[in-house]
Design a protein around this motif. Structure first.
Motif, PDB file in Angstrom:
ATOM      1  N   ASN A 168       0.822  -1.207   0.000  1.00  0.00           N
ATOM      2  CA  ASN A 168       0.000   0.000   0.000  1.00  0.00           C
ATOM      3  C   ASN A 168       0.857   1.258   0.000  1.00  0.00           C
ATOM      4  OD1 ASN A 168      -2.531   1.393   0.190  1.00  0.00           O
ATOM      5  ND2 ASN A 168      -2.081   1.779   2.348  1.00  0.00           N
ATOM      6  N   ILE A 169       1.923   1.253   0.815  1.00  0.00           N
ATOM      7  CA  ILE A 169       2.833   2.405   0.851  1.00  0.00           C
ATOM      8  C   ILE A 169       3.529   2.575  -0.490  1.00  0.00           C
ATOM      9  CG2 ILE A 169       4.945   3.314   1.901  1.00  0.00           C
ATOM     10  CD1 ILE A 169       4.094   1.949   4.512  1.00  0.00           C
ATOM     11  N   ILE A 170       3.964   1.467  -1.077  1.00  0.00           N
ATOM     12  CA  ILE A 170       4.634   1.521  -2.390  1.00  0.00           C
ATOM     13  C   ILE A 170       3.713   2.143  -3.425  1.00  0.00           C
ATOM     14  CG2 ILE A 170       5.577   0.140  -4.270  1.00  0.00           C
ATOM     15  CD1 ILE A 170       6.569  -1.848  -2.129  1.00  0.00           C
ATOM     16  N   ALA A 171       2.452   1.698  -3.433  1.00  0.00           N
ATOM     17  CA  ALA A 171       1.493   2.185  -4.425  1.00  0.00           C
ATOM     18  C   ALA A 171       1.231   3.679  -4.287  1.00  0.00           C
ATOM     19  CB  ALA A 171       0.183   1.399  -4.303  1.00  0.00           C
ATOM     20  N   LYS A 172       1.256   4.175  -3.046  1.00  0.00           N
ATOM     21  CA  LYS A 172       0.941   5.582  -2.801  1.00  0.00           C
ATOM     22  C   LYS A 172       2.164   6.504  -2.884  1.00  0.00           C
ATOM     23  CE  LYS A 172      -3.071   4.782   0.217  1.00  0.00           C
ATOM     24  NZ  LYS A 172      -3.619   4.972   1.596  1.00  0.00           N
ATOM     25  N   SER A 173       3.333   5.925  -3.069  1.00  0.00           N
ATOM     26  CA  SER A 173       4.559   6.732  -2.986  1.00  0.00           C
ATOM     27  C   SER A 173       4.952   7.396  -4.293  1.00  0.00           C
ATOM     28  CB  SER A 173       5.718   5.856  -2.496  1.00  0.00           C
ATOM     29  OG  SER A 173       6.112   4.930  -3.493  1.00  0.00           O
ATOM     30  N   GLY A 174       4.208   7.132  -5.369  1.00  0.00           N
ATOM     31  CA  GLY A 174       4.549   7.740  -6.652  1.00  0.00           C
ATOM     32  C   GLY A 174       5.855   7.252  -7.228  1.00  0.00           C
ATOM     33  N   GLY A 175       6.211   6.007  -6.915  1.00  0.00           N
ATOM     34  CA  GLY A 175       7.420   5.421  -7.469  1.00  0.00           C
ATOM     35  C   GLY A 175       8.649   5.613  -6.612  1.00  0.00           C
ATOM     36  N   TYR A 176       8.520   6.300  -5.460  1.00  0.00           N
ATOM     37  CA  TYR A 176       9.715   6.515  -4.633  1.00  0.00           C
ATOM     38  C   TYR A 176      10.135   5.240  -3.918  1.00  0.00           C
ATOM     39  CZ  TYR A 176      13.048   8.221  -1.263  1.00  0.00           C
ATOM     40  OH  TYR A 176      14.200   8.381  -0.546  1.00  0.00           O
ATOM     41  N   TYR A 177       9.177   4.567  -3.275  1.00  0.00           N
ATOM     42  CA  TYR A 177       9.511   3.388  -2.486  1.00  0.00           C
ATOM     43  C   TYR A 177       9.408   2.128  -3.341  1.00  0.00           C
ATOM     44  CZ  TYR A 177       9.080   6.454   1.571  1.00  0.00           C
ATOM     45  OH  TYR A 177       9.245   7.464   2.472  1.00  0.00           O
ATOM     46  N   HIS A 178      10.307   1.186  -3.060  1.00  0.00           N
ATOM     47  CA  HIS A 178      10.333  -0.097  -3.755  1.00  0.00           C
ATOM     48  C   HIS A 178      10.335  -1.218  -2.723  1.00  0.00           C
ATOM     49  CE1 HIS A 178      12.181   2.900  -6.426  1.00  0.00           C
ATOM     50  NE2 HIS A 178      11.707   2.186  -7.434  1.00  0.00           N
ATOM     51  N   LEU A 179      10.073  -2.406  -3.192  1.00  0.00           N
ATOM     52  CA  LEU A 179      10.075  -3.563  -2.304  1.00  0.00           C
ATOM     53  C   LEU A 179      11.405  -3.635  -1.546  1.00  0.00           C
ATOM     54  CD1 LEU A 179       8.266  -6.025  -1.608  1.00  0.00           C
ATOM     55  CD2 LEU A 179       9.640  -7.337  -3.237  1.00  0.00           C
ATOM     56  N   GLY A 180      11.318  -3.750  -0.232  1.00  0.00           N
ATOM     57  CA  GLY A 180      12.510  -3.849   0.584  1.00  0.00           C
ATOM     58  C   GLY A 180      12.981  -2.525   1.164  1.00  0.00           C
ATOM     59  N   ASP A 181      12.379  -1.391   0.735  1.00  0.00           N
ATOM     60  CA  ASP A 181      12.749  -0.092   1.290  1.00  0.00           C
ATOM     61  C   ASP A 181      12.198   0.055   2.702  1.00  0.00           C
ATOM     62  OD1 ASP A 181      13.975   0.461  -1.067  1.00  0.00           O
ATOM     63  OD2 ASP A 181      12.538   1.961  -1.763  1.00  0.00           O
ATOM     64  N   TYR A 182      12.750   1.031   3.423  1.00  0.00           N
ATOM     65  CA  TYR A 182      12.311   1.306   4.790  1.00  0.00           C
ATOM     66  C   TYR A 182      11.693   2.694   4.876  1.00  0.00           C
ATOM     67  CZ  TYR A 182      14.573  -2.884   6.558  1.00  0.00           C
ATOM     68  OH  TYR A 182      14.907  -4.186   6.795  1.00  0.00           O
TER      69      TYR A 182
END
Length: 664
Positions: A168-182
């Motif tokens: 959910n955070i990844i989807a809302k981040s506009g491409g900033y966050y990726h799998l495994g990010d903190y």
């Protein structure tokens, strides 16, 4: 013969046409349509994410509270995975084949062509063992990743912690966050995430058909530079915070200390606490589960989430409001026989002690319940019995100006409002016109439905120290190299009490420490003005003490709450006095009373776990009963609204008058 030449031209024409089609298609592929170039590039150019170091967090004197350490992760690119000895690989990582398959399937679902985390935060020993054999496992690579490190292992609830992003955070981040990010999950880490996180970098590398890196693509011309997060300078004093945590170890409660002249928070202690280093590293998930299941609730941020009856610490505020309203003067006296008669109720002083004739200052010094019951009844009865609602609302509005009953807008998430009931709450409970000042008399001495967070209690002391105004409390002094804070933290918030009325109240608070209920906590050479409080919750007394010092040009305002600690003078007042002296002198001197910091550090006041759980269940029952009462009110309003077209929409009165956080 003519037929032969005719066929030759036809065949030649077909070949020319095919050549032209092929040339046209080649032109389209290479010049016009870039899809194939992208596909080809994906086979030879591989983007690698460069993680920025999160911004460090410092104390007010530049000492490090949070920094970064580098750890190794193992990433996998599913498309590059070939047959290898998976059992040997699993043995190295300490997982089984089922877990291997599960993780690989998750990575393949994310992207078969892009690297994603397979095993995070390897210990140095594990990394060394794995690195020697990594070439045997195609598709798997190691990579550096910064994690948080806490040199002094303090201020866990203030600093917060980071955790892995979800879908959910990844989807809302506009491409900033990726799998495994903190990302910041709580505390300052969450509140200032956009500042602390920095900006990801992308390094494009050339790879061969086997996925081996061949060097930088275009000499880095298309790379994105990684930008580290900004550093934050907090308002905390490292040494003061460490002392507070030592004094409160083996206890449940809170310490909040504020600089009155700025609103900067000097200490933010919440206990039971935990070592924030437990929430980084390979064992993070296991440690988080243990902490989350701990019945003493170490994740509970008591300075801003716990709501305690302020008890007698509320009395100076009552006096200020009464003087501003013209109800009393500093010379107003009351003859205390050891109790106060309110309606048909006899309310005794704490232990039934007879204070005799007291005025405002001596009533504060000796904590006379009768005096402040009298003050409260004068305030609520001043418009006559038929106007109890109106007088109560006026009283409530005056109390709210000091910051009770609403958030103070601290720069941390999850701040509570405390509990400040509205007149409508009692109208619903006893029906309109069915209650009087004697019904709610306990509010006058800081009990009953009244509740305050430790932050609010400390802020009231800062307001008294400033003779009538406060700056909104905050935890961050500056961002980066700029001395920038939110503009709202530089505004004086006035509480509507004339400065002249503060001196007699402060006289009484000074007397509390000089010769009154907190005399054993007197600091040689420092004039500390304070007020003890003892408030009963679920049949157990909490020890409460609020204060500021020195009297002239105050440098620190403080609130201490020790759950199950008994009288305010027993535990909260001595702890506060040690904190005050430490901040003002950077040392703690011997006291005439003989109290010693070591005794308070070593004392264990934590309730037996079964008793603590029982208290929590009792509180939950109270909350559920109250919620059922609110639900029935809401249902009645909805029914009334449905039968009256001119009535306000269902729930309007409920929402404005009975917000759960406002009305207990």
């Amino acid at each position: 013969m003519n037929q032969y030449f005719e066929r030759r031209y036809i065949i030649g024409g077909i070949f020319i046409t095919l050549i032209l089609v092929l040339l046209g298609r080649l032109f389209y592929i290479q010049i016009i349509d870039d899809r194939y170039a992208l596909y080809a590039n994906k086979n030879v150019i591989r983007p690698f994410i460069q993680y920025p170091a999160r911004g460090t967090i410092l104390d007010r004197n530049g000492k490090i509270l949070v920094t970064n350490a580098l750890v190794y992760d193992v990433n996998v690119t599913p498309k590059e995975v070939k047959a290898f000895d998976t059992l040997a690989f699993c043995k190295l990582l300490g997982i089984d084949k089922a877990e291997f398959d599960k993780r690989l399937a998750k990575a393949r679902k994310y992207s078969p062509n892009l690297p994603s985390p397979f095993e995070k935060q390897l210990s140095p020993q594990l990394y060394a063992s794995l690195q020697e054999r990594l070439s045997e496992f195609p598709g798997f690579r190691s990579g550096l990743h910064p994690i948080r490190s806490y040199p002094d292992s303090i201020a866990a609830q203030f600093l917060g912690y980071i955790g892995e992003v979800n879908d959910n955070i990844i989807a809302k981040s506009g491409g900033y966050y990726h799998l495994g990010d903190y990302i910041g999950i709580s505390g300052v880490e969450k509140a200032y995430e956009n500042v602390l996180r920095g900006h990801l970098g992308i390094k494009n590398m050339l790879v061969d058909s086997r996925g081996a890196q061949m060097g930088s693509y275009a000499n880095g011309a298309f790379d994105t530079q990684v930008v580290s997060g900004e550093k934050l300078t907090s308002s905390l004093d490292l040494h003061l915070q460490k002392l507070g945590e030592k004094l409160m170890q083996h206890k449940a409660g809170s310490i909040v200390a504020i600089e009155p002249s700025s609103g900067e928070i000097l200490a933010f202690v919440s206990t039971p606490s935990y070592d924030p280093n437990l929430l980084v590293g390979h064992d993070r998930s296991v440690n988080y589960s243990k902490l989350n299941d701990d019945p003493y609730q170490p994740f509970f941020i008591r300075p801003i989430q716990a709501s305690y009856p302020p008890g007698s610490s509320f009395k100076p505020l009552s006096a200020l409001i009464a003087m501003e309203e013209g109800i009393i003067t500093p010379q107003t006296t009351y003859n205390c026989p050891g109790y106060y008669i309110a309606g048909n109720r006899r309310i005794k002083c704490f232990h039934g002690e007879q204070h005799g004739t007291v005025n405002l200052a001596s009533a504060i010094a000796e904590s006379c319940n009768g005096y402040f019951d009298m003050v409260f009844e004068k305030l609520i009865n001043r418009l006559g019995p038929k106007q109890t609602d109106s007088a109560f609302t006026s009283w409530r509005d005056n109390v709210a100006k000091f910051g009770l009953g609403s958030k103070l807008d601290l720069d941390l998430p999850s701040e509570g409002t405390g509990l400040l009931p509205k007149a409508s709450f009692y109208d619903k409970m006893y029906h309109k016109g069915g209650w009087r000042s004697s019904t709610v008399i306990s509010l006058g001495i800081g009990q009953g439905e009244l509740g305050a967070t430790p932050l609010q209690l400390a802020n009231i002391e800062a307001t008294i120290a400033n003779h009538g105004f406060y700056y909104k409390p905050h935890l961050i002094k500056s961002i980066g190299e700029r001395q920038v804070i939110k503009s709202e933290y530089t505004v004086k918030n006035y509480v509507g009490v004339d400065p002249q009325y503060f001196e007699p109240v402060i006289d009484g608070m000074q007397a509390v420490v000089e010769r009154g209920t907190a005399v054993t906590s007197k600091i040689p050479g420092i004039i500390m003005c304070g007020k003890t409080g003892t408030a009963q919750v679920n049949g157990v007394d909490n020890s409460v003490f609020v204060a500021f010092a020195p009297r002239e040009n105050p440098k620190i305002a403080i609130a201490v709450v020790v759950e199950n600690g008994g009288q305010g003078a027993s535990w909260a007042a001595p702890i506060a006095s040690f904190m005050v002296e430490k901040y003002l002198r950077d040392s703690i001197t011997a006291r005439p009373s003989g109290i010693d910091p070591q005794r308070y550090m070593n004392a264990d006041l934590m309730p037996d776990i079964s008793i603590y759980i029982k208290q929590q269940k009792k509180q939950l029952r109270r909350d559920s009963i109250r919620q059922a009462r609110i639900d029935s009110i809401k249902k009645a309003q909805a029914t009334k609204s449905a039968t009256n077209k001119n009535h306000k929409p269902a729930g309007t009165n409920y929402l404005s008058a009975l917000k759960p956080k406002d009305d207990e």
